[in-house]
Each structure stands twice: as structure tokens, then as C-alpha cells.
Design a protein around this motif. Structure first.
Motif, PDB file in Angstrom:
ATOM      1  N   GLY A 156      -0.783  46.508  89.732  1.00 14.32           N
ATOM      2  CA  GLY A 156      -0.944  45.889  88.413  1.00 14.32           C
ATOM      3  C   GLY A 156       0.352  45.283  87.913  1.00 14.32           C
ATOM      4  N   LEU A 157       1.474  45.975  88.170  1.00 18.49           N
ATOM      5  CA  LEU A 157       2.781  45.478  87.722  1.00 18.49           C
ATOM      6  C   LEU A 157       3.080  44.109  88.345  1.00 18.49           C
ATOM      7  CD1 LEU A 157       5.542  45.836  86.314  1.00 18.49           C
ATOM      8  CD2 LEU A 157       6.330  47.009  88.386  1.00 18.49           C
ATOM      9  N   ILE A 158       2.774  43.959  89.632  1.00 20.33           N
ATOM     10  CA  ILE A 158       3.030  42.675  90.302  1.00 20.33           C
ATOM     11  C   ILE A 158       2.225  41.564  89.632  1.00 20.33           C
ATOM     12  CG2 ILE A 158       2.673  41.395  92.462  1.00 20.33           C
ATOM     13  CD1 ILE A 158       3.374  44.021  93.955  1.00 20.33           C
ATOM     14  N   ALA A 159       0.944  41.843  89.323  1.00 21.11           N
ATOM     15  CA  ALA A 159       0.094  40.830  88.670  1.00 21.11           C
ATOM     16  C   ALA A 159       0.621  40.487  87.278  1.00 21.11           C
ATOM     17  CB  ALA A 159      -1.347  41.339  88.584  1.00 21.11           C
ATOM     18  N   VAL A 160       1.031  41.504  86.526  1.00 16.42           N
ATOM     19  CA  VAL A 160       1.554  41.292  85.164  1.00 16.42           C
ATOM     20  C   VAL A 160       2.825  40.441  85.219  1.00 16.42           C
ATOM     21  CG1 VAL A 160       2.677  42.465  83.209  1.00 16.42           C
ATOM     22  CG2 VAL A 160       0.506  43.334  84.103  1.00 16.42           C
ATOM     23  N   LEU A 161       3.744  40.800  86.117  1.00 22.04           N
ATOM     24  CA  LEU A 161       5.012  40.065  86.222  1.00 22.04           C
ATOM     25  C   LEU A 161       4.800  38.632  86.704  1.00 22.04           C
ATOM     26  CD1 LEU A 161       7.596  42.619  87.658  1.00 22.04           C
ATOM     27  CD2 LEU A 161       7.577  41.559  85.400  1.00 22.04           C
ATOM     28  N   TYR A 162       3.845  38.440  87.591  1.00 17.46           N
ATOM     29  CA  TYR A 162       3.545  37.094  88.097  1.00 17.46           C
ATOM     30  C   TYR A 162       3.274  36.140  86.924  1.00 17.46           C
ATOM     31  CZ  TYR A 162       1.006  33.255  90.327  1.00 17.46           C
ATOM     32  OH  TYR A 162       0.590  32.010  90.728  1.00 17.46           O
ATOM     33  N   HIS A 163       2.456  36.588  85.983  1.00 18.43           N
ATOM     34  CA  HIS A 163       2.103  35.742  84.831  1.00 18.43           C
ATOM     35  C   HIS A 163       3.245  35.675  83.815  1.00 18.43           C
ATOM     36  CE1 HIS A 163      -1.951  34.995  86.158  1.00 18.43           C
ATOM     37  NE2 HIS A 163      -2.152  36.289  86.340  1.00 18.43           N
ATOM     38  N   GLN A 164       3.927  36.794  83.589  1.00 19.66           N
ATOM     39  CA  GLN A 164       5.003  36.793  82.594  1.00 19.66           C
ATOM     40  C   GLN A 164       6.157  35.886  83.002  1.00 19.66           C
ATOM     41  OE1 GLN A 164       6.055  40.925  81.912  1.00 19.66           O
ATOM     42  NE2 GLN A 164       4.409  41.197  80.412  1.00 19.66           N
ATOM     43  N   ASP A 180      15.743  45.945  93.751  1.00 19.12           N
ATOM     44  CA  ASP A 180      15.472  47.379  93.952  1.00 19.12           C
ATOM     45  C   ASP A 180      13.982  47.603  94.183  1.00 19.12           C
ATOM     46  OD1 ASP A 180      18.093  48.059  93.705  1.00 19.12           O
ATOM     47  OD2 ASP A 180      17.969  48.669  91.608  1.00 19.12           O
ATOM     48  N   PHE A 181      13.162  46.916  93.375  1.00 18.49           N
ATOM     49  CA  PHE A 181      11.711  47.063  93.497  1.00 18.49           C
ATOM     50  C   PHE A 181      11.242  46.678  94.908  1.00 18.49           C
ATOM     51  CE2 PHE A 181       7.538  44.849  93.158  1.00 18.49           C
ATOM     52  CZ  PHE A 181       6.751  45.980  92.955  1.00 18.49           C
ATOM     53  N   PHE A 182      11.686  45.519  95.387  1.00 21.22           N
ATOM     54  CA  PHE A 182      11.250  45.058  96.712  1.00 21.22           C
ATOM     55  C   PHE A 182      11.768  45.969  97.828  1.00 21.22           C
ATOM     56  CE2 PHE A 182      11.053  40.746  94.503  1.00 21.22           C
ATOM     57  CZ  PHE A 182       9.669  40.808  94.350  1.00 21.22           C
ATOM     58  N   GLN A 183      12.963  46.501  97.613  1.00 23.97           N
ATOM     59  CA  GLN A 183      13.512  47.417  98.622  1.00 23.97           C
ATOM     60  C   GLN A 183      12.663  48.688  98.706  1.00 23.97           C
ATOM     61  OE1 GLN A 183      17.696  48.380  98.049  1.00 23.97           O
ATOM     62  NE2 GLN A 183      17.524  50.173  99.364  1.00 23.97           N
ATOM     63  N   ASP A 208       2.018  52.481 100.164  1.00 28.87           N
ATOM     64  CA  ASP A 208       0.696  52.006 100.594  1.00 28.87           C
ATOM     65  C   ASP A 208       0.786  50.586 101.186  1.00 28.87           C
ATOM     66  OD1 ASP A 208      -2.443  52.073 100.213  1.00 28.87           O
ATOM     67  OD2 ASP A 208      -1.734  50.163  99.367  1.00 28.87           O
ATOM     68  N   GLY A 209       0.060  50.361 102.274  1.00 24.27           N
ATOM     69  CA  GLY A 209       0.126  49.083 102.986  1.00 24.27           C
ATOM     70  C   GLY A 209      -0.249  47.890 102.137  1.00 24.27           C
ATOM     71  N   THR A 210      -1.295  48.041 101.298  1.00 21.63           N
ATOM     72  CA  THR A 210      -1.721  46.932 100.428  1.00 21.63           C
ATOM     73  C   THR A 210      -0.616  46.564  99.449  1.00 21.63           C
ATOM     74  OG1 THR A 210      -3.974  47.799 100.551  1.00 21.63           O
ATOM     75  CG2 THR A 210      -3.546  46.142  98.861  1.00 21.63           C
ATOM     76  N   LEU A 211       0.007  47.584  98.858  1.00 20.77           N
ATOM     77  CA  LEU A 211       1.090  47.355  97.896  1.00 20.77           C
ATOM     78  C   LEU A 211       2.281  46.708  98.600  1.00 20.77           C
ATOM     79  CD1 LEU A 211       2.508  47.623  95.179  1.00 20.77           C
ATOM     80  CD2 LEU A 211       2.975  50.029  95.702  1.00 20.77           C
ATOM     81  N   ARG A 212       2.586  47.171  99.798  1.00 23.75           N
ATOM     82  CA  ARG A 212       3.727  46.620 100.541  1.00 23.75           C
ATOM     83  C   ARG A 212       3.520  45.123 100.804  1.00 23.75           C
ATOM     84  NH1 ARG A 212       4.125  50.535 104.096  1.00 23.75           N
ATOM     85  NH2 ARG A 212       3.079  49.503 105.822  1.00 23.75           N
ATOM     86  N   LYS A 213       2.312  44.763 101.243  1.00 28.18           N
ATOM     87  CA  LYS A 213       2.015  43.347 101.536  1.00 28.18           C
ATOM     88  C   LYS A 213       2.039  42.504 100.267  1.00 28.18           C
ATOM     89  CE  LYS A 213      -0.749  44.156 105.670  1.00 28.18           C
ATOM     90  NZ  LYS A 213      -2.100  44.481 106.120  1.00 28.18           N
ATOM     91  N   GLU A 228       5.554  41.844  99.279  1.00 28.63           N
ATOM     92  CA  GLU A 228       6.172  40.830 100.161  1.00 28.63           C
ATOM     93  C   GLU A 228       5.768  39.421  99.736  1.00 28.63           C
ATOM     94  OE1 GLU A 228       4.968  41.867 104.127  1.00 28.63           O
ATOM     95  OE2 GLU A 228       6.231  43.664 104.178  1.00 28.63           O
ATOM     96  N   LYS A 229       4.479  39.248  99.400  1.00 30.15           N
ATOM     97  CA  LYS A 229       3.994  37.927  98.958  1.00 30.15           C
ATOM     98  C   LYS A 229       4.629  37.532  97.621  1.00 30.15           C
ATOM     99  CE  LYS A 229      -0.324  36.616  99.505  1.00 30.15           C
ATOM    100  NZ  LYS A 229      -1.814  36.614  99.510  1.00 30.15           N
ATOM    101  N   PHE A 230       4.773  38.500  96.731  1.00 25.86           N
ATOM    102  CA  PHE A 230       5.372  38.241  95.415  1.00 25.86           C
ATOM    103  C   PHE A 230       6.846  37.859  95.581  1.00 25.86           C
ATOM    104  CE2 PHE A 230       6.878  40.118  91.160  1.00 25.86           C
ATOM    105  CZ  PHE A 230       6.558  38.966  90.463  1.00 25.86           C
ATOM    106  N   LYS A 231       7.526  38.563  96.461  1.00 28.53           N
ATOM    107  CA  LYS A 231       8.941  38.267  96.740  1.00 28.53           C
ATOM    108  C   LYS A 231       9.083  36.841  97.283  1.00 28.53           C
ATOM    109  CE  LYS A 231      12.712  39.910  99.712  1.00 28.53           C
ATOM    110  NZ  LYS A 231      13.078  40.915 100.732  1.00 28.53           N
TER     111      LYS A 231
END
Length: 389
Positions: A302-310, A335-338, A346-351, A354-357
Motif C-alpha cells: 500500500g505504501l508503494i501505491a500511496v507514494l507513487y501518486h503523492q 533505505d527502503f529499497f535496500q 515477500d516476493g510480490t513486495l520485492r518485485k 523493484e518496479k517502483f525504484k
């Protein structure tokens, strides 16, 4: 209403019909011409015929306005005031402008007789009601999709108003001669800036006007922690994050994302600097919590989705400030990406991370793989009495 933003787009006739039948109406009487008024991501300068907004999609909205001095008095715009309102289908909300307070008074909305009277005159009022700016609806939903009515109400000040400038009062009201006598004298010249500041009365925010954000603990480790544990809790903020979740969002940890969105709207639209500071604090807490990342998969997706829009909505000039300010955003996200690339995540979160980065690297040309100064050793303050063997 004279729009201060881009021109509106043509609305789909079916959408227009549905909003006309099911949309809420905000009837605002007596708002002075020239007042800056906005709903969600759009604002206008009010004209002489303005009586409110119609065809508002049901749900959570942010109403905001600034009073303006008359041209003869300089025409300055006052600080912004805002409030979150949840509107039901076909609801009519009535607000009257209070010239003394330079604020909207919604108390008439509680008077069913008055609301019924206004509802009966909606047809006559219609030419004086501006349509909701539907072209910003998608943006507004993307910025508040995690923010529920319950969370917004729990964070909004008890006064019901979110103000760009804090309403402050002296910590001591100096009603008694004794109180005034104990204050530093002001009848001699100050010898230094520090002395001048010390002479000023200590101020505090007026009770009931504070945004009720979650308290971020200054102490990031548990009682009785060893020096090694204190160091660990200073590098991985999971203990502090779990403390915030336990105290404020125990039933639904994902509501922390709603609080992150609330803080963002407060500073992006409401001009509340405190909202910006809290947004940064929550972001630091979330991005620097390695252990929590392994435990709260849905929170971090959820954090990745929220930050994407913000991050897509921050104005460019402001963006430069928050990126350059101690490399705040890039170092925090690094730090977050590391952490998100760790083997236990979790694999889904990791992928997804990576896409967000990759998206941020392409869009903003940020290099998250560069060595930052943060590789220096973490300096940790130990509590009194604790020594390292």
C-alpha cells in the motif's frame, strides 16, 4: 465562479446525469466576493453570484478557503482554513459566512427545518451553484483512497478546522501581577539575539486547534534494552513503528497509510507545514523498518501505491526543497529499497519495490545505488546509566 486552475473538461453525459441525481450539494451563503474557495484539488476566486457547489460525488472531501481583503485595503489573501467533510448521496450541507470570524459556520446543517427549506429552493439556487470540478476527481481519489471518514475525523482538530497558521496563546496568561513580575524586563536593550528570544513569552497552540497526529516516539527502543539492542533499534525502526501501530491503529494497521495521506493533503492543499513534517516522520518510520517490512506485506504494498501518486503531485519548486533537504527523500527511499530487496521479504513486495525504484529512477533521474553519506557509522545516544562494556 472564476476558476484559478485549468479549464474544466467536458463531462460524460451519463456521469453528469448520475451526479445531478445522486450528488451532494454544498450551499454556502454570504461568502464575500474575491474569497478563495476550493474543494479537493481545485480552487476558485469567488464571484458575486457564488452560492456553493453542486453535483459533488458522495464520499470524503476537503473544503478549503482564504478570506481576501478588499482591493482598497491591499487585497491580501489570508491564511488558508480547511476541513474534511464526508458527504452522503443527495445530501445538502448548509454553511453561512461569519464575517467576524472570517470563517464558514456549518451549524445550520444540523437544523433539519432549515436544510429542508434550502432543499426546496435548490431549483432557484441552481444557476448560482458551480458544478464539482469532476476533472480532478481521479487525482483526489488517488490521494485519499486509504483515508476513511473514521481516520479523518480522528485526526482533524477538535475545533473542526485545519489552519495553515497555528492559533497560539501564551503558556501563562499573565493575568496576575505576580506572573508578570516574574517575566524578563523589556525596558532595557537586549545584549544578544538569545536574550531577545528569551524575553518573548512562551507560546503554545490553542487547545482544540491541534491536528491530532499519532505521536512518533523519540525513544526507538524498549525499556531495559542493552546497548546492542539500542543500536539495532536505531538502525531498524521497527520497534518504534510497532509502537505507533499499537497505540493508534491497532485494529487496522493499514490506517497508517490513511494518516500519511491526511498529512500529505494538509500540506499540499491546506498549506499546513506541520503536515509536511509529520509526512516526513511517518515516511522515515516506514522506510527504515526492516523487520516490520517482513511482517506487514500489505502495509508496504500500500505504501508503494500511496507514494507513487503523492510523488507525482508535489509541485516542482517544492520538490526541489524536499529532495535537496539533507537528501531526505532519496536517502530515505534508498533505505527502503535496500530493505525491500532482502531475502526474507515477500516476493510480490520485492518485485513491486523493484518496479517502483525503476519508475523513480527514470522519472526523476535519482540514483538509489550511489553511496550516500549515510554509510557513516550511526551515532547512538545511550540512556543515562547505560554503558558499553
Amino acid at each position: 465562479m472564476a476558476s484559478s486552475s485549468s479549464s474544466s473538461v467536458d463531462m460524460d453525459p451519463d456521469v453528469a446525469r448520475r451526479l445531478f441525481e445522486e450528488g451532494a450539494t454544498l450551499v454556502l451563503l454570504g461568502v464575500p466576493q474575491g474569497t478563495e474557495f476550493g474543494i479537493d484539488c481545485k480552487s476558485w476566486q469567488v464571484g458575486p453570484r457564488f452560492r456553493g457547489v453542486k453535483m459533488i460525488p458522495p464520499g470524503l472531501h476537503f473544503i478549503h478557503y482564504s478570506s481576501v481583503n478588499s482591493p482598497s485595503c491591499g487585497g491580501e489573501i489570508g491564511p488558508k482554513t480547511g476541513l474534511f467533510l464526508t458527504l452522503k448521496p443527495k445530501e445538502v450541507v448548509l454553511g453561512n459566512w461569519d464575517p467576524k470570524e472570517e470563517d464558514l459556520d456549518f451549524s445550520a446543517s444540523k437544523n433539519e427545518e432549515e436544510v429542508s427549506r434550502i432543499r426546496a429552493t435548490l431549483r432557484e439556487l441552481d444557476p448560482y451553484l458551480g458544478p464539482y470540478p469532476y476533472e480532478v476527481m481521479r487525482k483526489w481519489v488517488s490521494l485519499t483512497d486509504r483515508l476513511s471518514e473514521e481516520v479523518a475525523n480522528s485526526l482533524q482538530p477538535l475545533s473542526g478546522r485545519i489552519c495553515a497558521f497555528a492559533d497560539v496563546v501564551p503558556e501563562i496568561d499573565y493575568r496576575h501581577t505576580k506572573d508578570r513580575a516574574e517575566q524578563p524586563r523589556n525596558d532595557t536593550a537586549c545584549q544578544s539575539m538569545r536574550e531577545g528570544l528569551d524575553r518573548l513569552p512562551r507560546m503554545k497552540q490553542r487547545e482544540g486547534t491541534e491536528v491530532r497526529f499519532s505521536k512518533i516516539p523519540k525513544k526507538t527502543y524498549p525499556d531495559g534494552a542493552t546497548p546492542a539492542q539500542i543500536t539495532q533499534c536505531s538502525m531498524d525502526l521497527s520497534y518504534a513503528l510497532e509502537t505507533v501501530l499499537e497505540k493508534n491503529h491497532k485494529q487496522q494497521p493499514l490506517n497508517l497509510l490513511g494518516e500519511l495521506q491526511f498529512a500529505f493533503v494538509c500540506f499540499l492543499i491546506g498549506n499546513v507545514y506541520e503536515g509536511f513534517e509529520h509526512w516526513k516522520s511517518l515516511l522515515t518510520l516506514l522506510c527504515r523498518s526492516e523487520e516490520a517490512m517482513q511482517k506487514h506485506k500489505e502495509l508496504y504494498l500500500g505504501l508503494i501505491a500511496v507514494l507513487y501518486h503523492q510523488l507525482g503531485e508535489i509541485p516542482p519548486d517544492f520538490f526541489v526543497d524536499i529532495v535537496s533537504q539533507n537528501n531526505f527523500l532519496t536517502s530515505t527511499l534508498q533505505d527502503f529499497f535496500q530493505f525491500a530487496s532482502g531475502p526474507c521479504v515477500d516476493g510480490t513486495l520485492r518485485k513491486r519495490a523493484e518496479k517502483f525504484k525503476a519508475h523513480l529512477t527514470k522519472k526523476f533521474r535519482w540514483d538509489f545505488d550511489a553511496d550516500l553519506d549515510d554509510c557513516a557509522p550511526v551515532v547512538v545516544e545511550l540512556p543515562e546509566g547505560v554503558t558499553v562494556d
